[in-house]
Enzyme design. Structure first.
Site, PDB file in Angstrom:
ATOM      1  N   ASP A 158      90.080  53.181 -14.265  1.00 26.68           N
ATOM      2  CA  ASP A 158      89.144  52.141 -14.696  1.00 26.68           C
ATOM      3  C   ASP A 158      87.814  52.772 -15.132  1.00 26.68           C
ATOM      4  O   ASP A 158      86.920  53.004 -14.320  1.00 26.68           O
ATOM      5  CB  ASP A 158      88.942  51.160 -13.536  1.00 26.68           C
ATOM      6  N   SER A 165      84.591  50.812 -14.308  1.00 29.47           N
ATOM      7  CA  SER A 165      84.089  51.001 -12.944  1.00 29.47           C
ATOM      8  C   SER A 165      83.412  52.344 -12.775  1.00 29.47           C
ATOM      9  O   SER A 165      82.330  52.441 -12.203  1.00 29.47           O
ATOM     10  CB  SER A 165      85.237  50.904 -11.936  1.00 29.47           C
ATOM     11  N   GLN A 192      92.862  51.192 -10.498  1.00 29.21           N
ATOM     12  CA  GLN A 192      91.495  51.615 -10.174  1.00 29.21           C
ATOM     13  C   GLN A 192      91.181  53.042 -10.617  1.00 29.21           C
ATOM     14  O   GLN A 192      90.084  53.321 -11.082  1.00 29.21           O
ATOM     15  CB  GLN A 192      91.277  51.523  -8.663  1.00 29.21           C
ATOM     16  N   TYR A 232      85.950  39.101 -12.883  1.00 31.65           N
ATOM     17  CA  TYR A 232      84.790  39.091 -13.779  1.00 31.65           C
ATOM     18  C   TYR A 232      83.978  37.824 -13.561  1.00 31.65           C
ATOM     19  O   TYR A 232      84.489  36.813 -13.072  1.00 31.65           O
ATOM     20  CB  TYR A 232      85.239  39.124 -15.241  1.00 31.65           C
ATOM     21  N   ARG A 238      91.911  45.109 -13.794  1.00 32.31           N
ATOM     22  CA  ARG A 238      91.180  45.424 -12.561  1.00 32.31           C
ATOM     23  C   ARG A 238      92.075  45.223 -11.352  1.00 32.31           C
ATOM     24  O   ARG A 238      91.786  44.431 -10.455  1.00 32.31           O
ATOM     25  CB  ARG A 238      89.904  44.585 -12.491  1.00 32.31           C
TER      26      ARG A 238
END
Lengths: 378, 378
Positions: free
Chosen positions: B127, B130, B124, B225, B119
């Site tokens: 991901d 996400s 990004q 997290y 992360r």
């Protein structure tokens, strides 16, 4: 006066009054008897009705009240057991139920059909068609979005850009305008079509584009309702809608003409031209649908397009729909109840006179009389 | 290099690449072979893949590609037929699939698990957790609104006022924040809870209230997290959530801890205290749910509350979910493909090294190694 509140038939989750409405009515000196379990499908218990001051009774007790109130009318056989002179308040849909109107006449009931409330400013607070259309327009967009394989809003994310969904709303009455507002809230790009030129400004004020067909018949005497159009207009309309529909991801159909079959605006060919994964929600399903492929009360997939036919979405949001319906009923009942809580029918009141379908063996509503009985009286 | 795109098993509507992604990859000098019907459930045809430059093949052809790509991995028996050294890219969920990881090791595959992308800012755009959480958070709110007997927005109408729905979001990660944004778009009043104190500002910036439990353990080394909390904290948290849940019409549950059972935040007692007609959407359903009464992949009614358990809502929006997933895959693949379109694994790249589960018989991801094999290496 005793008002009886009916439990609706299965499949209808709303109830015509909520406990908060019962409270208001009891303050007006009337008595309330509520059919046991009347509110269950609207998440409201008998004990909540009791706390508000109502008695809980069986259906036969409710049916013997001075004024019998529901959304759906009593069944045909129940009607035959009622006494002449009893007052009934329901949604009778008189324009498409001539037989029922004749029965109400012959059995000498005083019947008020809440879908018959005139569309005047003073009557707005009693207009169940408007309040239920608000629910339906909102819910139609939620269903469309829930059944769409795409987002409604635009997204600019690390995983690329998502373009907003294109929503086409057919018919910009109360349901259509609420659909526009809800789709805009969710971030969609919205276009709307209506035969009534007055709709253009309202559509634009909600941030949607107005799809304009030139040459519409606009009947001011129709009291704000849509009217039947010429063949030439219909052909132009068909071509333009086909063009815009093919680019839409979502179509919300709300175009209806009271007492007639709904106009077909989306043909099979139009559906074939839409992108796979598109969604049509057809609120005109019960009168044939604005889409040729709509099946009433069913969700079908045709040519990769999901078509949801449902004309009673208000029933799927029973709490707030009942809240609005109940408030409409209370506002209307206030016209009929005197200071001692007795029935007092003032025929000088245009709302009361227009909403009344039958009284003392006669059809009272000029609109119902004109549309249903004009050929016989001509 | 040849990349093979798998058709997902039934029940999964997404596809790991769309034709637009195929086009991009072909421009990078790789060849694409797509399993016949791979895109059907995502409203994408074989011919669209062909037009983008891919070959259409049978599953066995796809499985013999240099790099085999899907959302769900090949089946166990299919894995046994693959050749050592083949590259696999899927969501393997290694933290809860130790046996599978051991199999990938022993069969000498180079395996990348897309739920294992670090992360970091640079990662990004790759991901998938996400991007899929964005879809799930949005869709969770649509499902909640579609199943609620109430409006989300406030209405001031002629039929009285409708108060806005109260939405409580548990867990303010990507899914939770998207749920907050969507519920706010629809006009609801929103509260959110998260153990990570960093979430407070994000929650507030979306116009929601942050429900704060004092004394949370915030493990900065967990890479953003959530981590397991103390018993004392859990008791305080339980009491506060119970209090806010009882006032909510809608609860969206998104609280998950990677590799562990989801924390139970809504007990049976909490559900009993909620108003009838309330709705819970539990995105943590597949790991036990944040609500005690959640059943995975089912919609149940308990104590008058509708509880929707679904951890794969992305599959219900297959077009845009595939679009985002595909873009993530392309961004990741760019790290592994050299100018001639050949595979080039640069182990100095932290994203590649962290996403790789197994290579040449070894577990590569430090996170997977720590969590799954720490007891054996200790």
């Amino acid at each position: 006066m005793i008002i009886g509140l009916l439990k609706e038939p299965s499949g209808e989750n709303r109830v015509a009054l909520l406990p908060e409405n019962v409270k208001t009515l009891i303050a007006l000196n009337v008595e309330l008897i509520v059919e046991s379990q009347a509110g269950t499908a609207a998440f409201t218990t008998d004990s909540e009705f009791e706390k508000a001051g109502a008695k809980i009774g069986q259906r036969r007790d409710v049916l013997s009240a001075d004024l019998v109130l529901g959304i759906n009318p009593p069944t045909d056989s129940e009607l035959e057991d009622l006494k002449a002179g009893q007052v009934l308040m329901s949604v009778f849909q008189p324009l498409s139920n001539k037989q029922l109107v004749e029965k109400l006449m012959s059995l000498q009931f005083t019947s008020f059909s809440m879908d018959n409330v005139p569309r005047t400013t003073r009557a707005q607070s009693m207009d169940v068609l408007s309040s239920m259309a608000t629910v339906a327009g909102y819910k139609a967009v939620l269903l469309a979005a829930s059944n769409s394989p795409r987002f409604f809003p635009m997204f600019m994310t690390a995983a690329g850009s998502i373009i907003p969904s294109k929503v086409l709303v057919l018919g910009a009455g109360v349901a259509g305008l609420q659909a526009i507002a809800t789709a805009r809230r969710l971030g969609a790009v919205v276009e709307a079509f209506d035969v009534r030129t007055a709709a253009e400004e309202e559509v634009k004020s909600l941030g949607a584009k107005f799809v304009k067909v030139e040459g519409a018949t606009d009947d001011k005497s129709a009291g704000g309702y849509a009217v039947e159009q010429s063949e030439e207009y219909k052909a132009k309309q068909q071509a333009l809608i086909q063009e815009h529909a093919a680019k839409a991801n979502i179509i919300i159909c709300t175009a209806q003409i009271p007492g007639r079959k709904a106009p077909v605006l989306i043909t099979q060919e139009t559906v074939q031209n839409m992108a796979e994964g598109s969604v049509i929600v057809d609120l005109a399903a019960s009168t044939g649908g604005n889409c040729e492929l709509t099946e009433n009360d069913r969700v079908v997939q045709k040519h990769g397009v999901t078509i949801i036919g449902n004309s009673n979405l208000a029933s799927t949001m029973p709490l707030d729909a009942s809240k609005m319906y109940g408030k409409n009923m209370v506002n209307f009942l206030k016209l009929l109840i005197d200071a001692e809580g007795n029935l007092n029918l003032n025929w000088e009141d245009d709302i009361l006179a227009n909403t009344c379908v039958t009284h003392a063996g006669e059809v009272m509503s000029p609109r119902v009389k004109n549309i249903l009985f004009q050929t016989e009286t001509a």
